[in-house]
Motif scaffolding. Structure first.
Motif, PDB file in Angstrom:
ATOM      1  N   ALA A  64       0.826  -1.210   0.000  1.00 34.70           N
ATOM      2  CA  ALA A  64       0.000   0.000   0.000  1.00 34.70           C
ATOM      3  C   ALA A  64       0.861   1.262   0.000  1.00 34.70           C
ATOM      4  O   ALA A  64       0.557   2.238  -0.697  1.00 34.70           O
ATOM      5  CB  ALA A  64      -0.936  -0.010   1.199  1.00 34.70           C
ATOM      6  N   GLU A  65       1.934   1.260   0.778  1.00 36.97           N
ATOM      7  CA  GLU A  65       2.803   2.432   0.853  1.00 36.97           C
ATOM      8  C   GLU A  65       3.443   2.730  -0.501  1.00 36.97           C
ATOM      9  O   GLU A  65       3.556   3.888  -0.902  1.00 36.97           O
ATOM     10  CB  GLU A  65       3.890   2.234   1.912  1.00 36.97           C
ATOM     11  N   LYS A  66       3.866   1.677  -1.209  1.00 37.37           N
ATOM     12  CA  LYS A  66       4.471   1.863  -2.522  1.00 37.37           C
ATOM     13  C   LYS A  66       3.441   2.363  -3.521  1.00 37.37           C
ATOM     14  O   LYS A  66       3.758   3.233  -4.360  1.00 37.37           O
ATOM     15  CB  LYS A  66       5.049   0.523  -3.011  1.00 37.37           C
ATOM     16  N   ARG A  67       2.214   1.863  -3.439  1.00 36.82           N
ATOM     17  CA  ARG A  67       1.165   2.345  -4.346  1.00 36.82           C
ATOM     18  C   ARG A  67       0.911   3.836  -4.141  1.00 36.82           C
ATOM     19  O   ARG A  67       0.714   4.574  -5.112  1.00 36.82           O
ATOM     20  CB  ARG A  67      -0.130   1.559  -4.136  1.00 36.82           C
ATOM     21  N   GLU A  68       0.912   4.273  -2.895  1.00 34.19           N
ATOM     22  CA  GLU A  68       0.668   5.688  -2.614  1.00 34.19           C
ATOM     23  C   GLU A  68       1.767   6.563  -3.221  1.00 34.19           C
ATOM     24  O   GLU A  68       1.485   7.621  -3.792  1.00 34.19           O
ATOM     25  CB  GLU A  68       0.590   5.916  -1.100  1.00 34.19           C
ATOM     26  N   VAL A  69       3.020   6.125  -3.094  1.00 35.32           N
ATOM     27  CA  VAL A  69       4.137   6.877  -3.672  1.00 35.32           C
ATOM     28  C   VAL A  69       4.010   6.946  -5.183  1.00 35.32           C
ATOM     29  O   VAL A  69       4.162   8.016  -5.796  1.00 35.32           O
ATOM     30  CB  VAL A  69       5.481   6.241  -3.265  1.00 35.32           C
ATOM     31  N   LEU A  70       3.721   5.795  -5.800  1.00 37.74           N
ATOM     32  CA  LEU A  70       3.595   5.757  -7.249  1.00 37.74           C
ATOM     33  C   LEU A  70       2.383   6.540  -7.734  1.00 37.74           C
ATOM     34  O   LEU A  70       2.414   7.143  -8.819  1.00 37.74           O
ATOM     35  CB  LEU A  70       3.510   4.307  -7.727  1.00 37.74           C
ATOM     36  N   PHE A  71       1.313   6.539  -6.957  1.00 36.31           N
ATOM     37  CA  PHE A  71       0.121   7.320  -7.306  1.00 36.31           C
ATOM     38  C   PHE A  71       0.519   8.784  -7.536  1.00 36.31           C
ATOM     39  O   PHE A  71       0.150   9.383  -8.558  1.00 36.31           O
ATOM     40  CB  PHE A  71      -0.910   7.212  -6.187  1.00 36.31           C
ATOM     41  N   ASP A  72       1.249   9.352  -6.599  1.00 33.46           N
ATOM     42  CA  ASP A  72       1.650  10.757  -6.714  1.00 33.46           C
ATOM     43  C   ASP A  72       2.575  10.971  -7.911  1.00 33.46           C
ATOM     44  O   ASP A  72       2.464  11.981  -8.620  1.00 33.46           O
ATOM     45  CB  ASP A  72       2.333  11.218  -5.431  1.00 33.46           C
ATOM     46  N   ALA A 151      -2.379   2.669 -14.585  1.00 29.87           N
ATOM     47  CA  ALA A 151      -3.821   2.801 -14.410  1.00 29.87           C
ATOM     48  C   ALA A 151      -4.317   1.928 -13.259  1.00 29.87           C
ATOM     49  O   ALA A 151      -5.188   2.332 -12.486  1.00 29.87           O
ATOM     50  CB  ALA A 151      -4.541   2.421 -15.708  1.00 29.87           C
ATOM     51  N   SER A 152      -3.746   0.727 -13.138  1.00 30.22           N
ATOM     52  CA  SER A 152      -4.167  -0.160 -12.055  1.00 30.22           C
ATOM     53  C   SER A 152      -3.843   0.449 -10.696  1.00 30.22           C
ATOM     54  O   SER A 152      -4.612   0.294  -9.742  1.00 30.22           O
ATOM     55  CB  SER A 152      -3.500  -1.532 -12.203  1.00 30.22           C
ATOM     56  N   ILE A 153      -2.722   1.139 -10.606  1.00 32.13           N
ATOM     57  CA  ILE A 153      -2.331   1.779  -9.344  1.00 32.13           C
ATOM     58  C   ILE A 153      -3.278   2.931  -9.007  1.00 32.13           C
ATOM     59  O   ILE A 153      -3.741   3.053  -7.869  1.00 32.13           O
ATOM     60  CB  ILE A 153      -0.874   2.266  -9.435  1.00 32.13           C
ATOM     61  N   LEU A 154      -3.579   3.778  -9.994  1.00 35.88           N
ATOM     62  CA  LEU A 154      -4.490   4.905  -9.729  1.00 35.88           C
ATOM     63  C   LEU A 154      -5.861   4.405  -9.295  1.00 35.88           C
ATOM     64  O   LEU A 154      -6.457   4.926  -8.348  1.00 35.88           O
ATOM     65  CB  LEU A 154      -4.622   5.783 -10.972  1.00 35.88           C
ATOM     66  N   ALA A 155      -6.381   3.404  -9.997  1.00 44.24           N
ATOM     67  CA  ALA A 155      -7.715   2.897  -9.675  1.00 44.24           C
ATOM     68  C   ALA A 155      -7.737   2.259  -8.287  1.00 44.24           C
ATOM     69  O   ALA A 155      -8.671   2.476  -7.501  1.00 44.24           O
ATOM     70  CB  ALA A 155      -8.161   1.887 -10.734  1.00 44.24           C
ATOM     71  N   LYS A 156      -6.705   1.475  -7.980  1.00 44.35           N
ATOM     72  CA  LYS A 156      -6.647   0.792  -6.689  1.00 44.35           C
ATOM     73  C   LYS A 156      -6.536   1.780  -5.539  1.00 44.35           C
ATOM     74  O   LYS A 156      -7.258   1.666  -4.528  1.00 44.35           O
ATOM     75  CB  LYS A 156      -5.461  -0.169  -6.686  1.00 44.35           C
ATOM     76  N   VAL A 157      -5.665   2.749  -5.650  1.00 47.06           N
ATOM     77  CA  VAL A 157      -5.484   3.729  -4.568  1.00 47.06           C
ATOM     78  C   VAL A 157      -6.748   4.560  -4.385  1.00 47.06           C
ATOM     79  O   VAL A 157      -7.181   4.811  -3.251  1.00 47.06           O
ATOM     80  CB  VAL A 157      -4.272   4.629  -4.848  1.00 47.06           C
ATOM     81  N   ALA A 158      -7.355   4.987  -5.495  1.00 46.91           N
ATOM     82  CA  ALA A 158      -8.570   5.796  -5.394  1.00 46.91           C
ATOM     83  C   ALA A 158      -9.679   5.012  -4.711  1.00 46.91           C
ATOM     84  O   ALA A 158     -10.401   5.546  -3.848  1.00 46.91           O
ATOM     85  CB  ALA A 158      -9.018   6.245  -6.786  1.00 46.91           C
ATOM     86  N   ARG A 159      -9.827   3.752  -5.062  1.00 47.63           N
ATOM     87  CA  ARG A 159     -10.874   2.943  -4.426  1.00 47.63           C
ATOM     88  C   ARG A 159     -10.569   2.692  -2.953  1.00 47.63           C
ATOM     89  O   ARG A 159     -11.469   2.772  -2.110  1.00 47.63           O
ATOM     90  CB  ARG A 159     -11.044   1.610  -5.166  1.00 47.63           C
ATOM     91  N   ASP A 160      -9.330   2.380  -2.630  1.00 46.07           N
ATOM     92  CA  ASP A 160      -8.969   2.158  -1.229  1.00 46.07           C
ATOM     93  C   ASP A 160      -9.253   3.398  -0.385  1.00 46.07           C
ATOM     94  O   ASP A 160      -9.725   3.295   0.752  1.00 46.07           O
ATOM     95  CB  ASP A 160      -7.496   1.770  -1.110  1.00 46.07           C
ATOM     96  N   ARG A 161      -8.960   4.560  -0.928  1.00 44.07           N
ATOM     97  CA  ARG A 161      -9.234   5.803  -0.197  1.00 44.07           C
ATOM     98  C   ARG A 161     -10.727   5.964   0.050  1.00 44.07           C
ATOM     99  O   ARG A 161     -11.148   6.418   1.118  1.00 44.07           O
ATOM    100  CB  ARG A 161      -8.684   6.997  -0.974  1.00 44.07           C
TER     101      ARG A 161
END
Length: 223
Positions: A64-72, A151-161
């Motif tokens: 999750a932490e890595k996804r957040e970094v990559l999201f930004d 795209a998978s990272i953006l969608a996953k992070v947005a949904r988790d939030r």
């Protein structure tokens, strides 16, 4: 006989000569088909070849932490991106598959509306949403195509939030741990408290919980 297939560093997989000339590849993926609660999200991303992003991968294998970094980083460095979703009501009305296609369609439309027009749309999976651009499905594309990984990272992070916000409203359901997926903890909360307005009533476990709560209400005397 010489092969007519080429490798593109932008896409990260073998491509035909036609696809190799694509300048703006749009990767699309969704997040949230399997959960019992919450919207299904999708994202569309066109990466910038001049601003590389290291570490892109299928969001499911990233912490999750890595996804957040990559999201930004994706939001900062991509040529364009857009996140969209289909609501629980839409999921229950048209089913989860069509709702996923709708979310992906909205993501591509939002990207194009921002002025980033793709030459080609590549979608993770084996089905394509209806979009106004050339589109193809790539099985396991989130592990093969960098734009789809993004795209998978953006969608996953947005949904988790979004599910973390639901947790603030309904802490007894544990959305902060299972994020709406069918787990023993989630089943126990459904049985004890019944579904929230954010649960997908067309999904069997939720429907069963609704029927159970309805039956209990009928058995309870009015006074």
């Amino acid at each position: 006989m010489a092969s007519d297939r080429k490798t593109s560093p932008q896409l990260g997989l073998d491509l035909t000569q036609t696809v190799a000339v694509v300048q703006r590849l749009c990767g699309v993926d969704e997040a949230g088909r399997g959960p019992l609660a919450g919207p299904v999200y999708a994202a569309a991303v066109v990466l910038n070849p001049d601003r590389q992003i290291r570490g892109l991968a299928d969001s499911k294998i990233l912490k999750a932490e890595k996804r957040e970094v990559l999201f930004d980083r994706i939001c900062e460095r991509a040529l364009g991106w857009h996140i969209a979703f289909a609501t629980v009501e839409e999921i229950d009305s048209i089913n989860i598959l069509h709702a996923s296609m709708l979310a992906m369609q909205r993501a591509v439309q939002g990207l194009a509306a921002s002025g980033v027009i793709p030459d080609l749309v590549q979608v993770d999976g084996n089905r394509c949403p209806q979009v106004a651009f050339p589109v193809e499905a790539i099985v396991k594309g989130d592990a093969k195509v960098r734009a789809i990984s993004a795209a998978s990272i953006l969608a996953k992070v947005a949904r988790d939030r979004n599910l973390l916000e639901l947790h603030e409203q309904y802490p007894e359901y544990g959305f902060d741990s299972h994020f709406g997926y069918p787990t023993p903890q989630h089943f126990a909360a459904l049985n004890q408290h019944g579904p929230t307005p954010h649960h997908r009533r067309s999904f069997a476990p939720v429907r069963i919980a609704l029927e159970r709560m309805s039956g209990l209400a009928k058995e309870t005397p009015p006074f």
